[in-house]
Design an enzyme around this catalytic site. Sequence first.
Site, short mmCIF file in Angstrom:
data_model
loop_
_atom_site.label_atom_id
_atom_site.label_comp_id
_atom_site.label_asym_id
_atom_site.label_seq_id
_atom_site.Cartn_x
_atom_site.Cartn_y
_atom_site.Cartn_z
CE LYS A 1 -5.32 -0.62 0.19
NZ LYS A 1 -3.85 -0.68 -0.75
CB SER B 1 5.06 -1.39 -0.65
OG SER B 1 3.71 -1.25 -1.27
CG ASP C 1 4.76 0.23 -4.34
OD1 ASP C 1 4.00 0.07 -3.46
OD2 ASP C 1 5.75 -0.59 -4.53
CB SER D 1 0.16 1.91 -4.23
OG SER D 1 1.24 1.35 -3.29
CB THR E 1 -0.72 0.18 1.47
OG1 THR E 1 -1.33 -1.35 1.39
CG2 THR E 1 -1.56 1.06 1.39
CG ASP F 1 -2.98 2.13 -2.20
OD1 ASP F 1 -2.87 1.26 -3.33
OD2 ASP F 1 -2.77 2.16 -1.28
NE ARG G 1 -3.02 -1.87 -8.03
CZ ARG G 1 -2.03 -1.92 -9.07
NH1 ARG G 1 -0.93 -2.14 -9.10
NH2 ARG G 1 -2.47 -1.24 -10.29
N GLY H 1 -0.56 -3.65 5.18
CA GLY H 1 0.21 -5.24 5.67
C GLY H 1 -1.01 -6.21 5.26
#
Lengths: 130, 286
Positions: free
Chosen positions: B76, B172, B209, B212, B44, B60, B62, B90
Amino acid sequence: IVPVTGLCPQAGPYGVQDSLRRGFSSVKNELLPSHPLELSEKNFQLNQDKMNFNTLRNIQGLHAPLKLQMEYRAARQIQRLPFLPSSNLALDTLRGSDDTIGFEDILNDPVQSEMMGDPHIMTEYKLGVL
Amino acid sequence: MATVSVCKYYPGGFSFDNCKRNALLEADISKLGFSSPAARKTGTTICGVVYKDGVVLGADTRATEGMIVADKNCSKIHYISPNIYCCGAGTAADTEMTTQIISSNLELHSLSTGRLPRVATANRMLKQMLFRYQGYIGAALVLGGVDCNGPHLYSIYPHGSTDKLPYVTMGSGSLAAMAVFEDRYRPNMEEEEAKRLVRDAIAAGIFNDLGSGSNIDLCVITKGKVDYLRPHDVANKKGVREDKVYGHPVTGSYRYKHGTTGVLTKTVTPLNLEVVEESVQTMDTS
């Protein structure tokens, strides 16, 4: 990871070693916990109580934890018949866990367990006649 | 008769019965060349910033399962209490369940004290629970809210350590988002500037990234008001299918335009019908 005797006895139901669920029997298998958290979770409530009683003794003197432990012992004796799960309401209220929710209320709730001991055997065990 | 056994009641909570079996299976499966299913992670970018009147949280949308996108639009930013929200990175299940448990506990606590819950209380409950499980619960959280002492922002790591900071990023894509924050953060920003900053930080995470992606969700918390903007910005629009009829896209339509087939000849034959019998049948409307 600390070895503890009697942690996971290899015997399943019927007293025979249970290869399907526990794997082949070995001394290491029997002594070591299957997960690093297993021991700490099993003793968590005990350790919390010990810590709290110690703090209480240091703050308020010896009588406070002594009296509380007596009350816990009395509350723990309020159970239903030996083969029925008890709600432990008095114990929960004393501990203050009646207004908290943790994983022990969501996962593996003993009220919803699918296994029940045989009533006759459980009462005989409780009365010591077995 | 078979041996009788006495059942002892276990208190509940996590059961470690299958750990040994799972360890054996893992060892054997890799020998056969398969791999066990991966837990759904949220890989994320989440971040939060404290501005003049409160806190802006961003995330985000995803959720990934190994190399596959499991959910293109997952939420999230979790509700903890009317004035406290928490972003989670996580393992998706861990963040979901942990935030729900803490939300219930905070609700009971606030009913018992009769006051609005404080962000520090939520932080303390979360860190004690995560430390108890020694990092096996993979939940990295950004907790933000406004209480009687003003706006607060905490970042909580899976092993139970917390940081109280004016701006935090996790996940991430945290490095990409932190780069944006470090460049443009000022203390006591205005609301629009803070929202733009968080939106840009999450966009940096989304575009740089792999873990995400999709949209940007924002949550603006001020004293007495919460704005949950979902989605605040659709950074990645999904493509539209090619066939457009009458100016608007119709997916999978098999209608052809008038004039697709050329007409060569046309003959009209009128059929002469004679009325033979006429009868009226009344409908039963009772």
